[in-house]
Design an enzyme around this catalytic site. Sequence first.
Site, PDB file in Angstrom:
ATOM      1  N   ILE A  19       1.198  -1.398   0.043  1.00 23.62           N
ATOM      2  CA  ILE A  19       0.362   0.028   0.175  1.00 23.62           C
ATOM      3  C   ILE A  19       0.754   1.192   0.171  1.00 23.62           C
ATOM      4  O   ILE A  19       1.565   1.370   0.803  1.00 23.62           O
ATOM      5  CB  ILE A  19      -1.190   0.272   1.261  1.00 23.62           C
ATOM      6  CG1 ILE A  19      -2.053  -0.966   1.197  1.00 23.62           C
ATOM      7  CG2 ILE A  19      -1.510   1.233   1.078  1.00 23.62           C
ATOM      8  CD1 ILE A  19      -2.770  -1.070   2.367  1.00 23.62           C
ATOM      9  N   PRO A  20       1.205   1.857  -1.268  1.00 23.74           N
ATOM     10  CA  PRO A  20       2.319   2.517  -1.176  1.00 23.74           C
ATOM     11  C   PRO A  20       1.925   4.019  -1.029  1.00 23.74           C
ATOM     12  O   PRO A  20       2.259   4.675  -1.270  1.00 23.74           O
ATOM     13  CB  PRO A  20       2.254   2.315  -3.002  1.00 23.74           C
ATOM     14  CG  PRO A  20       0.933   2.872  -3.709  1.00 23.74           C
ATOM     15  CD  PRO A  20       0.431   1.679  -2.567  1.00 23.74           C
ATOM     16  N   CYS A  21       1.781   4.473   0.400  1.00 22.62           N
ATOM     17  CA  CYS A  21       2.369   5.456   1.195  1.00 22.62           C
ATOM     18  C   CYS A  21       2.964   6.237   0.971  1.00 22.62           C
ATOM     19  O   CYS A  21       3.295   7.708   1.200  1.00 22.62           O
ATOM     20  CB  CYS A  21       2.264   4.985   2.263  1.00 22.62           C
ATOM     21  SG  CYS A  21       3.339   4.132   3.506  1.00 22.62           S
ATOM     22  N   HIS A  22       4.000   5.683   0.630  1.00 19.17           N
ATOM     23  CA  HIS A  22       5.185   6.373   0.717  1.00 19.17           C
ATOM     24  C   HIS A  22       5.326   7.484  -1.421  1.00 19.17           C
ATOM     25  O   HIS A  22       6.284   8.254  -1.707  1.00 19.17           O
ATOM     26  CB  HIS A  22       7.008   5.694   0.079  1.00 19.17           C
ATOM     27  CG  HIS A  22       6.699   4.430  -1.201  1.00 19.17           C
ATOM     28  ND1 HIS A  22       5.568   3.658  -0.747  1.00 19.17           N
ATOM     29  CD2 HIS A  22       6.523   4.648  -3.064  1.00 19.17           C
ATOM     30  CE1 HIS A  22       5.828   3.184  -2.550  1.00 19.17           C
ATOM     31  NE2 HIS A  22       6.219   3.846  -3.229  1.00 19.17           N
ATOM     32  N   ARG A  23       4.176   7.136  -1.861  1.00 14.77           N
ATOM     33  CA  ARG A  23       4.249   7.834  -2.791  1.00 14.77           C
ATOM     34  C   ARG A  23       3.071   9.079  -2.755  1.00 14.77           C
ATOM     35  O   ARG A  23       2.406  10.179  -3.280  1.00 14.77           O
ATOM     36  CB  ARG A  23       2.404   7.730  -3.925  1.00 14.77           C
ATOM     37  CG  ARG A  23       3.570   5.891  -4.496  1.00 14.77           C
ATOM     38  CD  ARG A  23       3.309   5.283  -6.102  1.00 14.77           C
ATOM     39  NE  ARG A  23       4.102   4.323  -6.164  1.00 14.77           N
ATOM     40  CZ  ARG A  23       2.968   3.027  -6.315  1.00 14.77           C
ATOM     41  NH1 ARG A  23       2.214   3.221  -6.296  1.00 14.77           N
ATOM     42  NH2 ARG A  23       3.827   1.792  -6.668  1.00 14.77           N
TER      43      ARG A  23
END
Length: 358
Positions: free
Chosen positions: A314-318
């Site tokens: 779940i790409p919270c880094h984006r």
Amino acid sequence: MNQLTFDRMYRASCEKDPEFEGLFWMGVKTTGIFCRPTCTARKPLPENVEFFTDSRSAITRGYRACKICKPLELPSQTPAYIERLLEELRASPSLRLRDGDLRERGIEPATLRRWFLKHHGMTFHAFARMQRINTAFRKLQQQSTVTDSAMSAGFDSLSGFGDRFRDVFGVAPSSARAARVLHLQRIETPLGTMIACASEDGLCLVEFSDRKALETELLTLARKLNATIIQAENPHLSLLAEELRSYFAGTLRAFTVPLERTGTDFQHAVWDALVSIPYGTTRSYAEQAVIVGRPSAVRAVANANGMNKIAIVIPCHRVIGADGKLTGYAGGVWRKQHLLQLERDALQANTSNSYTSE
Ligand SMILES: [Zn+2]
């Protein structure tokens, strides 16, 4: 005994000093294996090891027992009389041996105590209690009542049983019957070790292992799902490991590993919005808030982002600040930067590949 500093333990493990047997265990970050001090395997560089003063901590940090030194088994020099005693305990776990019973068997209680302290980090009585608890846990899962289990495991009082049980398994005995099992494994990535946890339904958590709140997070997860965490293989974790390898190689854009997410409806909406951010691109918290349909709730959206326990997948880094700043990331801003760069490079490489192939 000298103080157990890192240097002292590292030296003892290089010297395979048997005096330290039972006092510490060494985790090897590069292989995910943990060892006794006396292990004959080649010793890694100091920067690749960490030390634990009990084997349980090594296990909860995701290390597997070394096949050479078998850190979870008794050392080969287990005296025959202790072997016999352990055999007796295995046969009847409810057996409560008091000092008099030990003397009757020709065993000096103080000697036994020292041996267990040294080799198991606990007294013989604590060790026996642990065995009883384990038996009770298995019984509970096979549907016997809490009272039956406590009694057959040799506990005099139900409350003593309950307290001890909660200490060891993190749930009350009455919930153990329904308790689920979560599997935990460590996964090595180019950005460091990750700890992953999955139920039979899907991946519940994957975080970098140096995250400070990791242990609390695991306990909260276990409580929420009424589950016991054990270290074991799990098909979702194998798939995750494979997909992470491809992701870090720049060949995987979207993960397919099934998820079992905990959290509120609002958090789920925010995490869905995260998954919708295309690979290699970024969004601001304000843009996220609009997509979730709560344009004024930027802060709440940022909080829900922070509550994501399934890093990378779940790409919270984006998600970045409105001014393009990277802002916070639980795994550290340097990792966020690395992940975004990796995705941009992979896109770039792909574009140039399709030019050359045309
Ligand atoms: Zn070993």
